[in-house]
Design a protein around this motif. Structure first.
Motif, PDB file in Angstrom:
ATOM      1  N   LEU A 446      -6.569  -5.073 -14.507  1.00 26.72           N
ATOM      2  CA  LEU A 446      -5.240  -5.285 -13.200  1.00 26.72           C
ATOM      3  C   LEU A 446      -4.675  -4.125 -12.407  1.00 26.72           C
ATOM      4  O   LEU A 446      -4.791  -3.500 -11.681  1.00 26.72           O
ATOM      5  N   LEU A 447      -4.422  -3.084 -13.260  1.00 27.56           N
ATOM      6  CA  LEU A 447      -3.865  -1.840 -13.392  1.00 27.56           C
ATOM      7  C   LEU A 447      -4.255  -0.999 -11.958  1.00 27.56           C
ATOM      8  O   LEU A 447      -3.952   0.023 -11.618  1.00 27.56           O
ATOM      9  N   GLN A 448      -5.787  -1.279 -12.272  1.00 25.86           N
ATOM     10  CA  GLN A 448      -6.352   0.039 -11.582  1.00 25.86           C
ATOM     11  C   GLN A 448      -6.735  -0.658  -9.938  1.00 25.86           C
ATOM     12  O   GLN A 448      -7.425  -0.206  -9.219  1.00 25.86           O
ATOM     13  N   LYS A 452      -5.437  -1.776  -4.005  1.00 24.36           N
ATOM     14  CA  LYS A 452      -5.964  -2.992  -2.797  1.00 24.36           C
ATOM     15  C   LYS A 452      -5.242  -3.558  -2.790  1.00 24.36           C
ATOM     16  O   LYS A 452      -4.777  -4.610  -3.987  1.00 24.36           O
ATOM     17  N   PRO A 453      -3.884  -4.620  -2.371  1.00 20.07           N
ATOM     18  CA  PRO A 453      -2.919  -5.062  -3.108  1.00 20.07           C
ATOM     19  C   PRO A 453      -3.418  -6.985  -2.549  1.00 20.07           C
ATOM     20  O   PRO A 453      -2.430  -7.236  -3.817  1.00 20.07           O
ATOM     21  N   GLU A 484      -1.988   4.165  -9.686  1.00 17.56           N
ATOM     22  CA  GLU A 484      -1.566   5.174  -8.685  1.00 17.56           C
ATOM     23  C   GLU A 484      -0.386   4.279  -7.819  1.00 17.56           C
ATOM     24  O   GLU A 484      -0.439   5.329  -7.622  1.00 17.56           O
ATOM     25  N   ASN A 485      -0.814   3.115  -6.986  1.00 13.68           N
ATOM     26  CA  ASN A 485       0.599   3.113  -5.948  1.00 13.68           C
ATOM     27  C   ASN A 485       1.138   2.606  -6.780  1.00 13.68           C
ATOM     28  O   ASN A 485       1.056   1.288  -6.679  1.00 13.68           O
ATOM     29  N   LYS A 486       2.402   3.245  -7.814  1.00 16.45           N
ATOM     30  CA  LYS A 486       3.531   2.060  -8.513  1.00 16.45           C
ATOM     31  C   LYS A 486       4.594   1.413  -7.439  1.00 16.45           C
ATOM     32  O   LYS A 486       4.360   0.013  -8.126  1.00 16.45           O
ATOM     33  N   LEU A 487       4.543   2.153  -6.318  1.00 18.64           N
ATOM     34  CA  LEU A 487       5.813   0.684  -5.329  1.00 18.64           C
ATOM     35  C   LEU A 487       4.701  -0.513  -4.993  1.00 18.64           C
ATOM     36  O   LEU A 487       5.368  -0.965  -4.784  1.00 18.64           O
ATOM     37  N   GLU A 488       3.444  -0.084  -4.627  1.00 15.47           N
ATOM     38  CA  GLU A 488       3.452  -1.640  -4.388  1.00 15.47           C
ATOM     39  C   GLU A 488       2.785  -2.817  -6.027  1.00 15.47           C
ATOM     40  O   GLU A 488       2.827  -3.472  -5.020  1.00 15.47           O
ATOM     41  N   PHE A 489       2.445  -1.324  -6.696  1.00 14.49           N
ATOM     42  CA  PHE A 489       2.441  -2.866  -8.170  1.00 14.49           C
ATOM     43  C   PHE A 489       3.610  -3.720  -8.012  1.00 14.49           C
ATOM     44  O   PHE A 489       3.975  -4.533  -8.907  1.00 14.49           O
ATOM     45  N   CYS A 490       5.010  -2.466  -8.166  1.00 15.01           N
ATOM     46  CA  CYS A 490       6.617  -3.190  -8.312  1.00 15.01           C
ATOM     47  C   CYS A 490       6.597  -4.931  -7.510  1.00 15.01           C
ATOM     48  O   CYS A 490       7.150  -5.501  -7.608  1.00 15.01           O
ATOM     49  N   LYS A 491       6.050  -4.343  -6.272  1.00  7.48           N
ATOM     50  CA  LYS A 491       6.074  -5.259  -5.248  1.00  7.48           C
ATOM     51  C   LYS A 491       5.385  -7.070  -5.763  1.00  7.48           C
ATOM     52  O   LYS A 491       5.645  -7.784  -5.662  1.00  7.48           O
ATOM     53  N   ALA A 492       4.188  -6.152  -6.192  1.00  7.49           N
ATOM     54  CA  ALA A 492       3.209  -7.592  -6.410  1.00  7.49           C
ATOM     55  C   ALA A 492       3.658  -8.309  -7.754  1.00  7.49           C
ATOM     56  O   ALA A 492       3.844  -9.720  -8.210  1.00  7.49           O
ATOM     57  N   LEU A 493       4.564  -7.882  -8.733  1.00  4.31           N
ATOM     58  CA  LEU A 493       5.391  -7.697  -9.851  1.00  4.31           C
ATOM     59  C   LEU A 493       5.867  -8.769  -9.177  1.00  4.31           C
ATOM     60  O   LEU A 493       6.451 -10.007 -10.400  1.00  4.31           O
ATOM     61  N   LEU A 494       6.751  -8.504  -8.674  1.00  3.54           N
ATOM     62  CA  LEU A 494       8.059  -9.935  -7.699  1.00  3.54           C
ATOM     63  C   LEU A 494       7.274 -10.990  -7.377  1.00  3.54           C
ATOM     64  O   LEU A 494       8.237 -11.551  -7.179  1.00  3.54           O
TER      65      LEU A 494
END
Length: 745
Positions: A446-448, A452-453, A484-494
């Protein structure tokens, strides 16, 4: 991929892992020194699983390479212990190897054939009418059962005439002519019942005077002596009988624990390599401490090693990446060889692990570990020293009770997926249940997906739920370098917590899901070179999604943890960057106000957005917003109720509102003019009678009961704020504090 070990004995010296070659050579030398006309019965003694048959096969391999020997191998168990069949097979094998032909006559072979036919299923019913004369009429009745019995009877007659005495004579003459030494190995006696063993031993003793024949009997002496005891006359022991039969007793040399360990480690290393399992040097050291601390004593034979390796071949592929490999190996050793200890571990979860995320009701108030120590003493009192050391080695929570040094670190146990970690314990005993747990392998995959939002969000919703949320987030943070894209990952968690039934729910003193995500954002973005832009981007992202409850939480995180000198890791922003963030946050708050989205009666914890509105802007803005929306008494009470705190009893999850006190009044005073709220209440028929209340007339929300006024605790539960009972209590307390504040002025 390597095959499972079928527990079959080895067939050649190249497979000899225990270096039995020296013993094999010595054994063959003994056989070679027997005179050609002498006869011996040799006992090769060893316990089950120590490799008797493997050694026999090595001896056979070497003897067969020498022309002076004729070797015969018979498994007594394969013949069901039938001594006559065993003897016939021995004679047949000898004659075939020396003369290259069978001992059986044509007559005997025909009799054998008839016996086999008699056992076959005939192609007609039990009673069948046949036309034997060819006249077109079935005038003769034949019973298939009679035919079968007749064939069997004739076969037995013909076979019996081809008796063992004649075969023996032919074999004796053949041995004498060949001048070969015949070595007969009769294996697997220790798989038979006592009566069968006695029959075979007696027949061997009877025919042991064949010239140049030696019998080698590999068996577990302890088992055989015990099995035949019931067949012996009273007063005679199995040992005494064996001593009379066996002329040359030889013990298979015991395997040292060092040799067993060496072979086990070689096989284990090959297995780990095959499945591409990497074990750190620290974990290897821990394994050695556990294994050589006593666990090695469970493995006492080659059979034990093969059994364990077979189990690990099944377990390790599914365990790799999900649970700790070292703990898996040790626990599987316990499961296979010590079922009692395995069940004790399995059934004492609450005692074995120090729970952090979900508090143990049993040890909730056990701050000095007295109850845990008492329970541990009772559990360990029934175990031997090996079992005690194994438990203490696997579970720091137990070991800490008996040592002055604590090796208990819950976070470290969790990161290492240890058996002693509360989130991983159950995974060692059952398949992964992703309703309450989560696959670490799938987390890594998943982290990888951060680049791919769409796929990332789909995977999060599919894998993470409110039950496994906490362990999932911790596992993600442990491996955040894969993102790789930590900002996008934060948004996905929210986005993820928005699908939860209640993202603000607090359980067992843990943060709510939304608070957990926001708290962890700092860990995700800690190495970012664009922190200010990232935090602003998250603020805007939630503004565009109209997540009014999330915005004040995001603001609070930056404002609090960008201040220097906090206990936790600070957000690395300069003073100017923080001021820029505050200005942007104010614009976001104003945008929400323009859309009439600032909370007016929420039961959740985001009413403090008013405080930031005032801090970053001014009180006038927030007060004008309240005046525009609050016109009625109930509206006014619901508005001020937002500022009440929440509390619960220790170990419970049912949250209640705390009292409206002076601190609550001051918070409201910072955001709006209390006089405006007061005037609404005194002009409302429902509340005007509450004016000029005395202190003793105030009802405490926090009291479970107030017998004087009959108020019950249910009314103070979070979610019940809009009831008349609750509103009256809050209104009276607000009006009391306002009236006293005015008098003080």
């Amino acid at each position: 991929m390597s095959k499972y070990h079928s527990d079959q004995p080895i067939q050649e010296v190249n497979s000899d892992e225990f270096n039995r070659g020296v013993f094999v050579n010595d054994f063959i030398e003994i056989l070679a020194n027997f005179e050609g006309t002498e006869n011996y019965i040799v006992g090769l003694f060893a316990k089950w699983g120590l490799g008797k048959t493997s050694v026999v096969n090595l001896i056979l391999e070497k003897l067969n390479s020498e022309n002076s020997f004729c070797t015969v191998y018979v498994s007594a168990w394969a013949f069901g212990g039938d001594y006559e069949k065993i003897l016939r097979d021995i004679l047949e094998q000898i004659y075939q190897k020396i003369e290259n032909k069978s001992t059986k006559t044509k007559r005997g072979r025909f009799g054998k054939c008839l016996s086999k036919i008699a056992k076959a299923e005939l192609p007609f019913e039990l009673d069948t009418e046949l036309d034997l004369n060819g006249g077109g009429r079935a005038e003769t009745k034949i019973s298939s059962g009679k035919i079968a019995n007749t064939a069997r009877y004739i076969g037995e007659i013909l076979s019996s005439t081809d008796n063992i005495t004649k075969a023996r004579k032919r074999v004796e003459e053949s041995i004498e002519r060949s001048r070969k030494k015949v070595i007969v190995f009769i294996d697997d006696l220790d798989r038979l019942e006592g009566r069968r063993i006695m029959e075979i031993l007696r027949i061997i003793n009877t025919i042991a005077d064949y010239g140049g024949m030696t019998y080698v009997l590999p068996f577990d002496k302890r088992y055989v002596c015990s099995a035949i005891k019931e067949c012996l006359p009273d007063g005679q022991s199995g040992d005494e009988f064996i001593e009379k039969i066996i002329q040359v007793p030889i013990n298979l040399p015991a395997l040292t624990q060092e040799k067993i360990n060496k072979v086990m480690f070689n096989k284990l290393n090959l297995l780990l390599s095959e499945y591409h399992i990497f074990v750190s040097s620290e974990e290897i050291s821990r394994f050695q401490k556990l294994y050589f601390g006593g666990v090695d004593r469970y493995l006492t034979s080659p059979r034990d090693i093969n059994k364990l390796i077979n189990v690990l071949k099944f377990k390790l592929p599914s365990a790799n990446g999900e649970i700790n490999i070292i703990d898996t190996i040790i626990l599987e050793i316990v499961r296979v060889f010590d079922e009692l200890l395995y069940e004790i571990i399995k059934k004492n979860r609450e005692l074995m692990i120090k729970q952090v995320n979900t508090f143990s009701q049993r040890y909730l108030m056990d701050s000095d570990n007295k109850s845990r120590k008492d329970d541990a003493d009772k559990m360990l009192s029934s175990l031997n020293e090996l079992q005690k050391q194994t438990i203490r080695g696997l579970f720091p929570a137990i070991d800490t009770l008996y040592t002055n040094m604590s090796s208990l670190n819950s976070e470290e146990l969790r990161r290492n997926q240890r058996l002693a970690a509360e989130n991983y314990f159950d995974l060692y005993f059952a398949s992964l249940d992703e309703e309450d747990g989560i696959s670490d392998k799938k987390i890594i995959q998943l982290l990888q997906l951060s680049d791919k939002p769409k796929k990332l969000r789909e995977a999060l919703v599919r894998l993470v739920n409110q039950n496994n949320f906490d362990i999932a987030i911790k596992t993600m943070i442990d491996r955040i370098e894969l993102v790789e894209n930590k900002l996008e990952f934060c948004k996905a968690l929210l986005d993820l917590v928005e699908v939860f039934p209640s993202k603000h729910t607090i359980s067992n003193f843990m943060l709510s899901p939304i608070a957990t995500i926001i708290f962890r954002i700092d860990d995700i973005l800690k190495d970012s070179d664009t922190k200010l832009d990232d935090y602003i981007s998250l603020l805007d992202y939630n503004y565009e999604a109209s997540r009014v409850d999330t915005i004040p939480l995001l603001i609070r995180e930056v404002v609090i943890y960008s201040q220097k000198g906090n206990n936790r890791k600070e957000i690395d922003l300069t003073k100017d960057e923080v001021e820029f963030y505050k200005k942007h946050a104010l614009e976001v708050i104003r945008g929400l106000a323009e859309q009439d989205k600032i909370p007016l009666n929420t039961s959740d914890d985001y009413a403090f957005i008013y405080s930031y509105w005032v801090e970053f802007g001014n009180k006038t803005e927030s007060f004008e917003y309240v005046k525009r929306h609050i016109k009625m008494g109930d509206q006014a009470v619901d508005f001020i109720s937002q500022f009440l705190g929440k509390g619960t009893e220790l170990g419970k999850n049912d949250y209640h509102r705390t009292d409206f006190n002076e601190s609550t009044y001051k918070r409201i005073d910072e955001c709006v003019n209390p006089e405006y709220i007061y005037n609404i209440l005194i002009h409302d028929e429902k509340y005007k009678a509450l004016c000029n209340s005395k202190k003793e007339e105030l009802i405490s929300i926090e009291d479970s009961t107030d017998e004087k006024n009959g108020w019950k605790s249910e009314f103070s539960k979070v979610g019940n704020e809009h009831t008349d009972e609750f509103r009256l209590v809050v209104a009276r307390r607000f009006m009391y504090f306002y009236e006293n504040a005015v008098q003080d002025r």
